[in-house]
Design a protein around this motif. Structure first.
Motif, short mmCIF file in Angstrom:
data_model
loop_
_atom_site.label_atom_id
_atom_site.label_comp_id
_atom_site.label_asym_id
_atom_site.label_seq_id
_atom_site.Cartn_x
_atom_site.Cartn_y
_atom_site.Cartn_z
N GLU A 1 92.54 47.48 -24.33
CA GLU A 1 91.96 46.34 -25.04
C GLU A 1 90.45 46.27 -24.81
O GLU A 1 89.67 46.05 -25.75
N ALA B 1 88.59 49.17 -26.51
CA ALA B 1 88.42 48.93 -27.94
C ALA B 1 87.34 47.88 -28.19
O ALA B 1 86.58 47.98 -29.16
N ALA B 2 87.22 46.89 -27.31
CA ALA B 2 86.23 45.84 -27.49
C ALA B 2 84.81 46.36 -27.35
O ALA B 2 83.87 45.80 -27.94
N ASP C 1 83.92 49.65 -28.00
CA ASP C 1 83.84 50.97 -28.65
C ASP C 1 83.86 52.08 -27.60
O ASP C 1 83.03 52.99 -27.62
N GLN D 1 83.59 42.74 -28.13
CA GLN D 1 84.25 41.75 -28.98
C GLN D 1 85.75 42.02 -28.95
O GLN D 1 86.20 43.11 -29.31
N GLU E 1 89.50 42.15 -29.99
CA GLU E 1 90.09 42.34 -31.31
C GLU E 1 91.02 41.21 -31.70
O GLU E 1 91.09 40.82 -32.87
N LYS E 2 91.72 40.62 -30.73
CA LYS E 2 92.75 39.63 -31.05
C LYS E 2 92.14 38.34 -31.59
O LYS E 2 92.64 37.77 -32.57
N GLY F 1 88.49 37.84 -31.80
CA GLY F 1 87.13 38.02 -32.26
C GLY F 1 86.07 37.43 -31.36
O GLY F 1 84.90 37.36 -31.74
#
Length: 445
Positions: free
Chosen positions: A88, A91-92, A94, A114, A116-117, A119
């Motif tokens: 998680e 991904a936030a 990159d 940021q 993803e779930k 924003g």
């Protein structure tokens, strides 16, 4: 071979039947049950054991392993924050690319990300994964940090402890750091005024007071400086990185003790240089440095200035001793828009915080009380400068209006005037005649 006496029944002496082969077996008799060898068991079995599929065997844990697992579970349950999976947070950010890197400490890197779930924009601190021997030390410190809640502290949203990854997730502050607004202010940007500076000082002092005097257990900040004071859109200050000095020490032998202090040169108390230890009173000294920076707009150490002015504390010490020179400490960008009484007390408080001996420095509760009073003082009215009055502008002269016509004096009136004015001479009479002639010419024209 037509009869098989071995498989028949015979009468016992007591008159009961006995199963053939139970005590005597012929050469072709197979046992009804196959028994495992006695060497497989620690003691003789009480009954025959049938061979079956082997059950799943749980390997025996080393001594203390079970207690360790239960301790980790208990620590995780006690943390007031979300447990993030590493994927998680990757991904936030990159996958922690350099363009999301916004800062770096002695044993961690700071990324903006940021989620993803929902924003939400967050700040993610990725710890040195080689600095911790296991999860116990990390989770213990995170559990303490998660219980610290005050309006002038940055909130810890969650953490990650997947494998060898150790990360902390904090709220993001839109206003940047105090350092961004205090130093090298471009001409087009409005500098912080006196009231805002005192509001920032008071809020930062309240956050430090909470850590020292209200948190249980108390927390030594260890790395208090302008770049660790974050601001929101309304310039409300919040302290970041509090408690990370202790978190670094808990990392084991691979974590350098002084690493959290990197970049803090000029803000550290003299006793840190002597023994490498940080205490609450060394936090007070660091606060005094930041308070002096708010007054003067100077960096703690600035090598671009003359030698005697490079260290802010060394530069200010002579002025601390003379109240008439306090105004020399004020940032020129403020000009003279500040209360004189407030300046005197703020400089005196900064001087007390910066005492060489830690035992004479004030407690943060005393600092908060003083600054809270000073923030309510209005600035002095602007001084009235005596400016010489400019020369009056020339008054425009309107065009001359034609003179009103004089009534023509009658001969009788002239005769009466001549007779009644015994003091008139020949010149007056001549002037009157000229006036009469002018009037006649005007009438004719």
């Amino acid at each position: 071979m037509s009869c098989l006496p071995c498989f028949g029944k015979k009468k016992t002496d007591e008159g009961g039947d006995e199963q053939a082969g139970s005590t005597r077996r012929g050469p072709m008799t197979a046992p009804a049950v196959v028994q495992a060898p006695m060497s497989y068991f620690g003691a003789p079995a009480a009954a025959p054991v049938a061979v079956a599929a082997p059950a799943a065997v749980t390997p025996a844990k080393p001594p203390g392993e079970s207690d360790k697992g239960s301790s980790e579970d208990a620590l995780r349950q006690g943390i007031e924050g979300k447990a993030f999976a590493f994927r998680e947070l990757a991904a936030a950010t990159d996958h922690f690319t350099p363009y999301n890197l916004v800062g770096e400490g002695g044993f961690f890197r700071v990324y903006k990300g940021q989620l993803e779930k929902d924003g939400r924009t967050v700040v993610i601190k990725q710890m040195d994964k080689h600095g911790f021997q296991g999860n116990i030390e990390f989770l213990t410190e995170v559990s303490k940090l998660s219980k610290l809640h005050q309006e002038n502290l940055v909130d810890l949203i969650g953490y990650c402890a997947d494998g060898d990854q150790r990360l902390l997730v904090y709220e993001h502050m839109d206003g940047g750091t105090l350092e961004d607004h205090l130093f090298d202010v471009p001409p087009e940007k409005k500098p912080l005024d006196w009231t805002t500076r005192m509001m920032v000082a008071n809020g930062a002092a309240q956050g430090l007071e909470y850590l020292h005097e209200k948190a249980d257990p108390p927390v030594v900040y260890g790395d208090f400086k302008a770049s660790n004071i974050l601001l929101d859109a309304s310039f409300t200050p919040k302290l970041s990185d509090f408690g990370l000095a202790q978190l670094g020490k808990s990392g084991g032998g691979n974590m350098p003790m002084a690493s959290p202090m990197m970049g803090s040169f000029g803000c550290l108390a003299p006793e840190y240089d002597r023994g490498g230890q940080v205490t609450m009173k060394s936090d007070v000294y660091s606060f005094g440095v930041v308070l002096l920076q708010l007054i003067s707009g100077r960096r703690a150490v600035d090598t671009n200035r003359p030698d005697e002015e490079q260290n802010i504390v060394t530069w200010a010490q002579p002025m601390f001793k003379d109240q008439k020179r306090y105004h020399e400490l004020v940032d020129p960008l403020i000009k003279r828009e500040y209360p004189s009484k407030a300046l005197n007390q703020v400089v005196a408080m900064a001087s007390m915080c910066l005492q060489e001996e830690d035992c004479v420095r004030p407690m943060m509760g005393d600092v908060v009380m003083t600054l809270g009073f000073l923030t309510m003082l209005p600035p002095d009215p602007p001084s009235v400068e005596v400016v010489p009055a400019p020369a009056p502008a020339p008054v425009p002269v309107p065009d001359a209006a034609p003179a009103p016509k004089k009534e023509k004096k009658s001969h009788h009136h002239r005769h009466h005037s001549d007779s009644s004015s015994s003091s008139s001479d020949g010149e007056d009479a001549h002037e009157e005649e000229e006036e009469e002639e002018e009037e006649e010419e005007e009438e004719q024209s």
